[in-house]
Structures are given as structure tokens and as C-alpha cells.
Design an enzyme around this catalytic site. Structure first.
Site: not given
Ligand code: PLP
Length: 412
Positions: A71, A154, A182, A207-208, A344
Site C-alpha cells: 500500500g 483504517n 482497507q 495484499g496483507h 503503522c
Molecule cells: N493505506 C492504508 C489505509 C493502510 O491501512 C495501510 C496500512 O495499514 C497502508 C496504506 C500501507 O499499506 P502497506 O502496509 O501495504 O504498505
């Protein structure tokens, strides 16, 4: 001790079917998808098949799928890729509109663009976490090149009125990107020329967050859109993203897209899993049962983003007079994994930027916890969580000076 996982918005469990699909691409079919020998051809065919599955889930063309590492890369490629392409020949700096409630993958990318001299607007949200279409309309300028607004948040699960927002961006002459990390696999997304998301030009998924592994993602780039690559190297992904493809990850994401498609069709056959929900309506019922059960037993609690359309798996709850971090640790010790703020930003002591944008006080934002269920969450697990959470909150409140003060005031 039983362990229960209610942090699917941080990462989802890898489905066994997904793992089985990707396994051969580490061992027998390990070729580089750019090689012309048989191993390479096998890898290429698997990548092509996965691309078709993901395009089918999104109702777009396979050629509009760009594989990324996740993402964060998808969001950066969308913002830098468009603004680098659009800004190169222009005399006045390009204007980007985004929001205060984006994930840091968009927020910090936008701040980096602003630091380079681009004109960036961060739209505020309502107390429910929504971006108002009128606010977007008013923010558009003749030099607005891109609008980036997330599909589902998220932290709260709030779903933005993306079709309307994207149409407004187009009417103002700007391209539209949405971070759907999300939303993918949780909501039906239709990017076809007559679909609800027909005005979306770029869309990120990861993916995750949809039962595939960490480190793989997709940026949808509509055929008409000119994107400047941010990585320089080979001609992979039609020159939009250089770098040898992550074949096992791509295969896994393709399989996860097929499983998501089946799950999204209400009434579809169960996935053959021992437990969990068979479709979004079942998952929503579990989430609502959990939410109502907590609200009815814990005083001075509430749902952040209540009253809005939210993805079926997410609830963000505040429990006044406690620290979310303490509750997360207390629940973890009892076997329940949840999250305070966004995973995150772990390690950060700042209150959530999403919740404070919605107008929550710092104290209430710091007292907020996110429970995000997965497709594998069972009714028994929800009942276990319902037994744990009120007791843990009550215990923490006995240690809270403000809770005692509030009680004393009530008694007086
Ligand atoms: N965007 C949103 C809304 C997310 O919730 C996240 C991860 O929590 C990301 C982007 C980032 O994705 P990635 O962990 O695959 O880099």
C-alpha cells in the site's frame, strides 16, 4: 491460553489456500517472469493469471493493474507518479488536494510534495470522519492536478462517498486517486466504465489487508492516465514500475482476490474454512454484536465514527478515563490482540491524527481502541472478547484519577 486476533486492519491472517497457491513459486516454479526458458514462462503465466483475477475483482482491465510492494508504494507511486508527470512542463506549481484523515502513506507523501514547493490542501473532515463533497468542490483550483481521498479509513472504518468525490474532481479537471487498502476485499469495487468507481483514475490496494502476505500490492492505473515511474530500471509492468516481479506474492494476491470475490457475494458458499463468516453480512452481524455488547455494559464509552457507513469488520471505541495503550497490553495478556490508534504508527505517543481531526479531545483519542475482525473471526471469539473487555476497562478505571473524581462528583 486461547489467542484471539482482532487486529485485521493491521494485517490479516494468511489464508491456507493462499499459502498453498504461492508455495510452488518458491520451490519448483521459481523462475524470473522475464526469462524466456520454461521456468520463466511458468512464472509469467502465473503472473498473468493473477493479474486477470485481480482485474476481475476490481472490474477493470488486466493491463491497468500495476504490481507494487504494498500500500505504501502504491500510494507514493500514485502521488509522485501523477504529480511528477503533470508538473514537469507547468510554470505554476501543481495543486494536490488530500485530507487530514489519510494514512501516513498518503499524508507524508503529500507533505514531501509540499516541501518541494507543490501546492497541497489537506481537507478537514466532519465529526463523523466524512469528507464533505462541498468542501472538495470549494478547494478545487485551475491548477488542481490530483485529488487523493481514501475509500475506507483504517482506524474507524468510515467509508467516504468516493463516487461523488471522484465525479467532483473530474468536473474540476483533476485526476482522482483513492487509497482502497482497507476497502479491497471488504466492499465490492467496480472500476468499469459504467461502475460506481468510473471516475476513479488510480486505486491502491495491499495484499496483507486481504489475506495475502505482506509485501505485495497493486496500483490500478486507468488506461488513459499518464504516470511517471518513481523507480528507474527495467521495463516491467509496462514501464510503470521497474523491478523483478514478486511472483509468489503476486500469485498469492491473485488467489486472495478470487477468494474475496466469492466471499463478497452474499449467500456464497462458505470458503470451506472450519469457522468464520461466509459473507460481509455475517461479519457485520458479529461486529455489531461485539460493539453493542460493549456499549451496553461499559459506561462512558462510545463508537468513533458512529452513524456513518463503515466497513463491516471495524469498530473504534473510546473508553473515557483509561489509556488505550494500557488496555491493549491488558487484553494482550489475556490473549486478545487489538490495537490503539493505527499499528503503522506504533511507538508514537501522539494521539491519532484521524480521531483528533474528527474533533475528539487528545484524552478521548488516547482512550480509543480499534477492534478489527477478520473473515476467520468466530462468534465464540466475539463472546470471549465481550467477557474480557468490560472487566479490563473496569480494572483500569480503578487506577484512573479522573474516573474516581467523576464518581466522587456524581455521588456529591
Ligand atoms: N493505506 C492504508 C489505509 C493502510 O491501512 C495501510 C496500512 O495499514 C497502508 C496504506 C500501507 O499499506 P502497506 O502496509 O501495504 O504498505
Amino acid at each position: 491460553m486461547q489467542r484471539i486476533y482482532m487486529d485485521a486492519n493491521a494485517t490479516t491472517p494468511l489464508l491456507p489456500e493462499v499459502f498453498e497457491a504461492m508455495r510452488p513459486f518458491y520451490i519448483e516454479s521459481f523462475g524470473n517472469a522475464s526469462s524466456i526458458h520454461q521456468q520463466g514462462q511458468q512464472a509469467r503465466a502465473a503472473v498473468d493469471h493473477a493479474r486477470e483475477s485481480i482485474a476481475h475483482l476490481l472490474r477493470c482491465r488486466a493491463s491497468e493493474i500495476v504490481f507494487t510492494s504494498g500500500g505504501t508504494e502504491g500510494d507514493n507511486l500514485a502521488l509522485f507518479g501523477i504529480l511528477n508527470a503533470e508538473n514537469s512542463a507547468a510554470e505554476e506549481p501543481a495543486h494536490l488536494i488530500t485530507t487530514q484523515v489519510e494514512h501516513h502513506a498518503v499524508l507524508h507523501a503529500a507533505e514531501a510534495l509540499a516541501a518541494r514547493g507543490l501546492d497541497v490542501t489537506f481537507l478537514p473532515c466532519t465529526s463523523a470522519g466524512l469528507i464533505e463533497p462541498e468542501a472538495l468542490r470549494a478547494a478545487l483550483k485551475p491548477n488542481t492536478k490530483l485529488v487523493s481521498i481514501m475509500l475506507a479509513n483504517n482506524e474507524t472504518g468510515t467509508i467516504q462517498p468516493i463516487a461523488e468525490l471522484a465525479a467532483i474532481a473530474h468536473a474540476g479537471g483533476a485526476l482522482f486517486h483513492t487509497d482502497a487498502v482497507q476497502a479491497a476485499g471488504k466492499l465490492a469495487l467496480d472500476l468499469s466504465p459504467k461502475g460506481a468507481l468510473k471516475d476513479v483514475d488510480l486505486l491502491t490496494l495491499s495484499g496483507h489487508k486481504m489475506y495475502a502476505p505482506q509485501g505485495i500490492g497493486v496500483l490500478f492505473v486507468r488506461r488513459s492516465v499518464r504516470l511517471a515511474p518513481i523507480f528507474h530500471g527495467g521495463t516491467h509492468e509496462r514501464q510503470r514500475r521497474a523491478g523483478t516481479e514478486n511472483v509468489p506474492g503476486i500469485v498469492a494476491l491473485g488467489k486472495a482476490a478470487e477468494l474475496a470475490e466469492r466471499w463478497l457475494i452474499a449467500g456464497a458458499q462458505p470458503l470451506g474454512l472450519a469457522s468464520g463468516s461466509a459473507n460481509p453480512a455475517e461479519l457485520r452481524k458479529l461486529r455489531d454484536h461485539l460493539e453493542q455488547g460493549i456499549l451496553s455494559t461499559v459506561e462512558e464509552s462510545g463508537v468513533n465514527g458512529a452513524g456513518t457507513d463503515r466497513v463491516a469488520n471495524t469498530t473504534n471505541l473510546y473508553f473515557d478515563h483509561i489509556e488505550a495503550e494500557a488496555l491493549v497490553i491488558a487484553l494482550d495478556l489475556k490473549g486478545l490482540a487489538v490495537s490503539g490508534g493505527s499499528a503503522c504508527q506504533s511507538g508514537a505517543t501522539e494521539p491519532s491524527h484521524v480521531l483528533t481531526s474528527m474533533g475528539l479531545s487528545d484524552n478521548r483519542a488516547r482512550a480509543s481502541v480499534r477492534l478489527s475482525l477478520s473473515r476467520l473471526t468466530t462468534a465464540e471469539e466475539v463472546d470471549y472478547a465481550l467477557a474480557l473487555i468490560p472487566a479490563a476497562v473496569a480494572r483500569l478505571r480503578t487506577l484512573s484519577p479522573t474516573y474516581k473524581k467523576a464518581e466522587a462528583l456524581t455521588v456529591a
